[in-house]
Design a protein around this motif. Structure first.
Motif, PDB file in Angstrom:
ATOM      1  N   ASP A  21       3.661 -18.546  10.493  1.00  0.00           N
ATOM      2  CA  ASP A  21       4.042 -17.164  10.811  1.00  0.00           C
ATOM      3  C   ASP A  21       4.737 -16.550   9.599  1.00  0.00           C
ATOM      4  N   PRO A  22       4.326 -15.345   9.205  1.00  0.00           N
ATOM      5  CA  PRO A  22       5.045 -14.689   8.098  1.00  0.00           C
ATOM      6  C   PRO A  22       6.372 -14.126   8.599  1.00  0.00           C
ATOM      7  N   GLU A  23       7.330 -13.956   7.678  1.00  0.00           N
ATOM      8  CA  GLU A  23       8.593 -13.313   8.067  1.00  0.00           C
ATOM      9  C   GLU A  23       8.377 -11.812   8.268  1.00  0.00           C
ATOM     10  N   ALA A  24       7.457 -11.231   7.478  1.00  0.00           N
ATOM     11  CA  ALA A  24       7.156  -9.800   7.592  1.00  0.00           C
ATOM     12  C   ALA A  24       5.748  -9.579   7.052  1.00  0.00           C
ATOM     13  N   ALA A  25       5.135  -8.481   7.453  1.00  0.00           N
ATOM     14  CA  ALA A  25       3.777  -8.210   6.974  1.00  0.00           C
ATOM     15  C   ALA A  25       3.493  -6.723   7.030  1.00  0.00           C
ATOM     16  N   GLY A  26       2.554  -6.273   6.205  1.00  0.00           N
ATOM     17  CA  GLY A  26       2.136  -4.878   6.228  1.00  0.00           C
ATOM     18  C   GLY A  26       0.708  -4.788   5.732  1.00  0.00           C
ATOM     19  N   THR A  27       0.003  -3.748   6.106  1.00  0.00           N
ATOM     20  CA  THR A  27      -1.368  -3.561   5.621  1.00  0.00           C
ATOM     21  C   THR A  27      -1.720  -2.090   5.648  1.00  0.00           C
ATOM     22  N   ALA A  28      -2.621  -1.695   4.761  1.00  0.00           N
ATOM     23  CA  ALA A  28      -3.116  -0.318   4.740  1.00  0.00           C
ATOM     24  C   ALA A  28      -4.557  -0.358   4.275  1.00  0.00           C
ATOM     25  N   GLY A  29      -5.376   0.518   4.821  1.00  0.00           N
ATOM     26  CA  GLY A  29      -6.790   0.504   4.447  1.00  0.00           C
ATOM     27  C   GLY A  29      -7.403   1.887   4.521  1.00  0.00           C
ATOM     28  N   VAL A  30      -8.625   1.969   4.003  1.00  0.00           N
ATOM     29  CA  VAL A  30      -9.410   3.205   4.102  1.00  0.00           C
ATOM     30  C   VAL A  30     -10.773   2.829   4.623  1.00  0.00           C
TER      31      VAL A  30
ATOM     32  N   ALA B  45     -19.114   1.909  10.132  1.00  0.00           N
ATOM     33  CA  ALA B  45     -18.763   1.886   8.716  1.00  0.00           C
ATOM     34  C   ALA B  45     -18.038   0.610   8.314  1.00  0.00           C
ATOM     35  N   TYR B  46     -18.221   0.240   7.077  1.00  0.00           N
ATOM     36  CA  TYR B  46     -17.457  -0.855   6.483  1.00  0.00           C
ATOM     37  C   TYR B  46     -16.142  -0.297   5.960  1.00  0.00           C
ATOM     38  N   THR B  47     -15.134  -1.154   5.888  1.00  0.00           N
ATOM     39  CA  THR B  47     -13.884  -0.761   5.261  1.00  0.00           C
ATOM     40  C   THR B  47     -14.144  -0.536   3.767  1.00  0.00           C
ATOM     41  N   VAL B  48     -13.605   0.547   3.237  1.00  0.00           N
ATOM     42  CA  VAL B  48     -13.792   0.838   1.813  1.00  0.00           C
ATOM     43  C   VAL B  48     -12.834  -0.004   0.975  1.00  0.00           C
ATOM     44  N   LEU B  49     -11.599  -0.103   1.415  1.00  0.00           N
ATOM     45  CA  LEU B  49     -10.563  -0.861   0.699  1.00  0.00           C
ATOM     46  C   LEU B  49      -9.505  -1.300   1.695  1.00  0.00           C
ATOM     47  N   ARG B  50      -8.920  -2.473   1.510  1.00  0.00           N
ATOM     48  CA  ARG B  50      -7.778  -2.864   2.356  1.00  0.00           C
ATOM     49  C   ARG B  50      -6.784  -3.656   1.513  1.00  0.00           C
ATOM     50  N   VAL B  51      -5.516  -3.393   1.761  1.00  0.00           N
ATOM     51  CA  VAL B  51      -4.435  -4.130   1.098  1.00  0.00           C
ATOM     52  C   VAL B  51      -3.622  -4.822   2.184  1.00  0.00           C
ATOM     53  N   CYS B  52      -3.335  -6.105   1.990  1.00  0.00           N
ATOM     54  CA  CYS B  52      -2.500  -6.858   2.928  1.00  0.00           C
ATOM     55  C   CYS B  52      -1.308  -7.421   2.171  1.00  0.00           C
ATOM     56  N   ALA B  53      -0.156  -7.347   2.809  1.00  0.00           N
ATOM     57  CA  ALA B  53       1.056  -7.913   2.201  1.00  0.00           C
ATOM     58  C   ALA B  53       1.778  -8.732   3.254  1.00  0.00           C
ATOM     59  N   ALA B  54       2.363  -9.824   2.832  1.00  0.00           N
ATOM     60  CA  ALA B  54       3.152 -10.640   3.768  1.00  0.00           C
ATOM     61  C   ALA B  54       4.249 -11.350   2.994  1.00  0.00           C
ATOM     62  N   ARG B  55       5.347 -11.602   3.700  1.00  0.00           N
ATOM     63  CA  ARG B  55       6.394 -12.444   3.127  1.00  0.00           C
ATOM     64  C   ARG B  55       6.310 -13.773   3.844  1.00  0.00           C
ATOM     65  N   VAL B  56       6.013 -14.817   3.072  1.00  0.00           N
ATOM     66  CA  VAL B  56       5.816 -16.146   3.652  1.00  0.00           C
ATOM     67  C   VAL B  56       6.728 -17.119   2.920  1.00  0.00           C
ATOM     68  N   GLY B  57       7.615 -17.769   3.673  1.00  0.00           N
ATOM     69  CA  GLY B  57       8.547 -18.710   3.033  1.00  0.00           C
ATOM     70  C   GLY B  57       9.377 -18.019   1.960  1.00  0.00           C
ATOM     71  N   GLY B  58       9.724 -16.747   2.194  1.00  0.00           N
ATOM     72  CA  GLY B  58      10.556 -16.008   1.236  1.00  0.00           C
ATOM     73  C   GLY B  58       9.781 -15.414   0.076  1.00  0.00           C
TER      74      GLY B  58
END
Ligand SMILES: Cc1cc2nc3c(=O)[nH]c(=O)nc-3n(C[C@H](O)[C@H](O)[C@H](O)COP(=O)(O)OP(=O)(O)OC[C@H]3O[C@@H](n4cnc5c(N)ncnc54)[C@H](O)[C@@H]3O)c2cc1C
Length: 253
Positions: A161-170, A177-190
């Motif tokens: 489990d991540p401590e925190a996570a975020g994502t944004a896409g177009v 439609a297919y996703t044009v772009l996606r960004v994923c971010a997570a904090r894992v183990g600090g």
């Protein structure tokens, strides 16, 4: 005509796959079936794994293990950013068939990138368990993607489990439609981990953003490409904006 093998268990799938020579795995078939229908892919042997018991989600001790045959529909409530990525792939029909394994092993497509879940799994620092020549192997998703899926049968992936996570896409405002772009971010183990899918053939991490938290630095690691969905020019301008949004979402959680 290819030899068609319908695996009825995990053991049958592993045995039929062997060292992976001349075998085309068919999971949900959302990528591979159109390729066969249009004659762009002519498998010698087609291994159907939909009934091999490779689907399922297990949670134990803060760790999630997901079978390769699990559909994207079943992943819609998964840990973030995986759940959001799954919810934004195509439409209900596709998500009901498409699998995690097929997304992880999606071959680069001429018309559009198609491995959105790869970015989520990179951000989550997931481990991939596969079999093939040389037997079973467990490695980071980064190592798996760098080596390419050839000759491996993915059995499951797991992550903490991540401590925190975020994502944004177009994506385009169209159900298919297919996703044009996606960004994923997570904090894992600090540790902050940031990954991008849709900019090129496979998802990649942005270590420059991870170390500086500067969204503009994403272009140090990612060279956006043209395809039928969007130009490299457009992707280069949108990508830092998506990185900023994903980091803001991560910090807000
Ligand atoms: C209209 C449409 C829209 C789409 N939109 C998106 C989108 O927005 N984002 C996105 O990411 N994708 C999208 N896709 C692509 C696709 O649906 C997904 O990537 C899906 O997860 C693929 O899974 P599958 O089970 O259908 O793969 P399959 O077609 O069965 O297989 C894909 C590839 O992976 C291999 N493979 C499958 N399972 C395994 C395994 N367990 N081990 C080793 N190799 C394996 C196959 O041999 C094949 O090379 C879209 C597809 C369509 C048709």
């Amino acid at each position: 005509m290819p030899e068609v093998i319908v695996a009825a268990s995990r053991a049958e799938a592993v045995e039929a796959f062997g060292d992976g020579a001349d075998v085309t795995v068919v999971a949900g078939g959302t990528i591979v079936m159109p390729e066969i229908t249009h004659g762009r892919l002519r498998p010698g042997r087609a291994l159907l794994i939909g009934r091999a018991g490779l689907a399922g989600i297990e949670r134990a001790g803060g760790r999630t293990t997901i079978g390769a045959g699990t559909t994207l529909a079943e992943l819609e409530d998964a840990a973030e950013p995986l759940g959001t990525c799954a919810r934004h792939v195509a439409d209900l029909e596709i998500r009901g068939q498409a699998t995690l394994g097929g997304n992880l092993c999606a071959p680069p497509g001429a018309e559009a990138p198609r491995g959105d879940l790869q970015a989520a799994l990179l951000a989550l620092d997931a481990r991939v368990h596969s079999t093939g020549a040389g037997g079973d192997r467990t490695e980071s998703v980064e190592e798996f993607l760098a080596a390419g899926p050839g000759g491996r049968l993915v059995l499951e992936v797991s992550f903490s489990d991540p401590e925190a996570a975020g994502t944004a896409g177009v994506r385009r405002p169209h159900a298919h439609a297919y996703t044009v772009l996606r960004v994923c971010a997570a904090r894992v183990g600090g540790e902050l981990r940031v990954a991008v899918s849709g900019a090129g053939p496979i998802a990649v991490r942005s270590r420059a953003v991870e170390s500086t938290q500067d969204p503009a630095r994403v272009l140090d690691d990612v060279t956006p490409q043209d395809d039928a969905l969007a130009s490299a020019w457009y992707r280069s301008r949108v990508l830092p904006v998506l990185v900023r949004r994903a980091l803001e979402e991560l910090e807000a959680r």
